[in-house]
Design an enzyme around this catalytic site. Structure first.
Site, PDB file in Angstrom:
ATOM      1  N   VAL A   1      14.013 -48.073  -2.745  1.00  0.00           N
ATOM      2  CA  VAL A   1      12.399 -48.003  -2.399  1.00  0.00           C
ATOM      3  C   VAL A   1      11.505 -48.508  -3.534  1.00  0.00           C
ATOM      4  CG1 VAL A   1      12.347 -46.368  -0.535  1.00  0.00           C
ATOM      5  CG2 VAL A   1      11.924 -45.606  -2.779  1.00  0.00           C
ATOM      6  N   TYR A   2      12.125 -48.638  -4.709  1.00  0.00           N
ATOM      7  CA  TYR A   2      11.369 -49.268  -5.830  1.00  0.00           C
ATOM      8  C   TYR A   2      11.067 -50.534  -5.272  1.00  0.00           C
ATOM      9  CZ  TYR A   2      12.256 -44.869  -8.414  1.00  0.00           C
ATOM     10  OH  TYR A   2      12.572 -43.569  -8.682  1.00  0.00           O
ATOM     11  N   SER A   3       9.796 -50.970  -5.154  1.00  0.00           N
ATOM     12  CA  SER A   3       9.266 -52.307  -4.964  1.00  0.00           C
ATOM     13  C   SER A   3      10.238 -52.950  -3.930  1.00  0.00           C
ATOM     14  CB  SER A   3       9.418 -53.182  -6.121  1.00  0.00           C
ATOM     15  OG  SER A   3       8.242 -53.009  -7.034  1.00  0.00           O
ATOM     16  N   HIS A   4      10.617 -52.047  -2.780  1.00  0.00           N
ATOM     17  CA  HIS A   4      11.437 -52.526  -1.684  1.00  0.00           C
ATOM     18  C   HIS A   4      12.706 -53.315  -2.028  1.00  0.00           C
ATOM     19  CE1 HIS A   4       7.817 -51.367   0.702  1.00  0.00           C
ATOM     20  NE2 HIS A   4       7.113 -51.827  -0.170  1.00  0.00           N
TER      21      HIS A   4
ATOM     22  N   LYS B   1      19.075 -44.450  -5.312  1.00  0.00           N
ATOM     23  CA  LYS B   1      18.568 -43.292  -4.509  1.00  0.00           C
ATOM     24  C   LYS B   1      18.270 -43.751  -3.013  1.00  0.00           C
ATOM     25  CE  LYS B   1      15.800 -41.407  -8.104  1.00  0.00           C
ATOM     26  NZ  LYS B   1      15.358 -42.800  -8.728  1.00  0.00           N
TER      27      LYS B   1
END
Length: 325
Positions: free
Chosen positions: A57-60, A84
């Site tokens: 999910v970090y910056s999609h 993750k």
């Protein structure tokens, strides 16, 4: 660089893990430049850091892509890559959570973005209230059995949840969580009353996120003025750390830093390194200077008196109100 094994496993990791959430452009406090991000990764590896942590999910997915391109030139067997699963990766059903479908779908996306055949440490980013933990563990066990994942880990949950997960793994002979990623630093010590005793008892590795309290423990903020820059200027959780108790902790950090001729960040990180349960704090530098400053905390020694002074202003209390990251 110093190295340790992750919990009771034989996996050797550097005493600092490079957090890669800054590598992207989703929020204004992120680096927003791939070349700059890759320079930090290169310098970290040059300093001996072999442990990198990111998330889908970090910056999609942008963070995973940057990490994947950066590690192409290195010996993959020397690196420990962690990512993750849990958060939303799109609109519609089955795009978030820890269902078997979402876990198996998302691991493929992470593998592709990271440009690797396997993930060293695959972590559930949060507890999923809507999915039985046995279902999640069964899916993770499948990934370990098929070689797509080497170890599994968890992050940010109540101790009863983590204990339940360990019990389910033991009961069903599933792969067991070998690592916990909690929020833990000098002003966020609630995990001392939550999962850290479980980790110590069960031989689970600990890699704390936000080891500098969202930048608060670097000493860059002042109690008499509103933050105009840095993460506290836009991040509500960081600003919430501006309490009398926390300022008292920072006063002690600054005093000891002056006595030792080091920086507040180095004192704060050294305190974590002195905790027996902690394997590798996750640092998220936005510059090479910050990275080198953080790594130099390995050379800072704290006495028992120093540690007592740092801890005296606060009594850790567990609360379910923990910020996401």
């Amino acid at each position: 660089m110093e190295y340790t094994t992750l919990g009771d496993t034989g996996l050797e990791v550097s005493r600092f893990c490079l957090g890669c959430m800054n590598f992207g452009s989703d929020r204004e406090w992120m680096i927003g430049d791939e070349d700059e991000s890759r320079e930090i990764i290169d310098r970290a590896i040059d300093l001996g850091v072999n442990f990198l942590d990111t998330a889908n999910v970090y910056s999609h997915g942008e963070s995973e892509e940057i990490v994947g391109r950066a590690i192409e030139e290195y010996d993959r067997e020397q690196l420990v890559i962690a990512t993750k699963v849990y958060g939303s990766m799109g609109e519609g059903p089955n795009k978030q959570g820890l269902s078997r479908k979402h876990v198996l779908d998302q691991v493929e996306g992470s593998l592709e973005r990271l440009g690797t055949d396997y993930i060293d440490l695959y972590q559930i980013h949060r507890w999923d209230e809507s999915t039985p933990i046995a279902e999640t563990l069964h899916a993770l066990d499948h990934l370990v059995e098929t070689g797509k994942v080497r170890y599994i880990g968890a992050s940010t949950m109540a101790s009863w949840q983590f204990t339940k997960a360990l019990y389910e793994s033991d009961l069903n002979d599933y792969a067991r969580f070998t690592c916990m990623q909690p929020q833990y630093n000098l002003v966020d010590r609630q995990e001392e009353e939550n999962v850290l005793p479980v980790c110590a008892d069960q031989g689970v590795g600990v890699i704390p996120w936000s080891p500098l309290g969202g930048g608060f423990l670097t000493g860059k903020y002042d109690r008499d003025s509103e933050p105009e820059s840095g993460r506290a200027a836009t991040d509500e959780h960081t600003y919430e750390r501006f309490t009398d108790e926390n300022w008292a902790v920072l006063d002690a950090v600054r005093e000891i830093a002056d006595e030792k001729d080091v920086t507040p960040a180095q004192v704060s990180l050294s305190w974590l390194l002195h905790k027996e349960v902690v394997d590798a704090p996750i640092v998220g530098p936005r510059s090479i200077d910050h990275l080198e400053e953080n790594v130099a905390a390995l050379d800072v020694s704290l006495s028992r008196d120093d540690i007592e002074r740092l801890e005296a202003p606060k009594d850790p209390v567990w609360s379910r109100d923990i910020a996401d990251t």
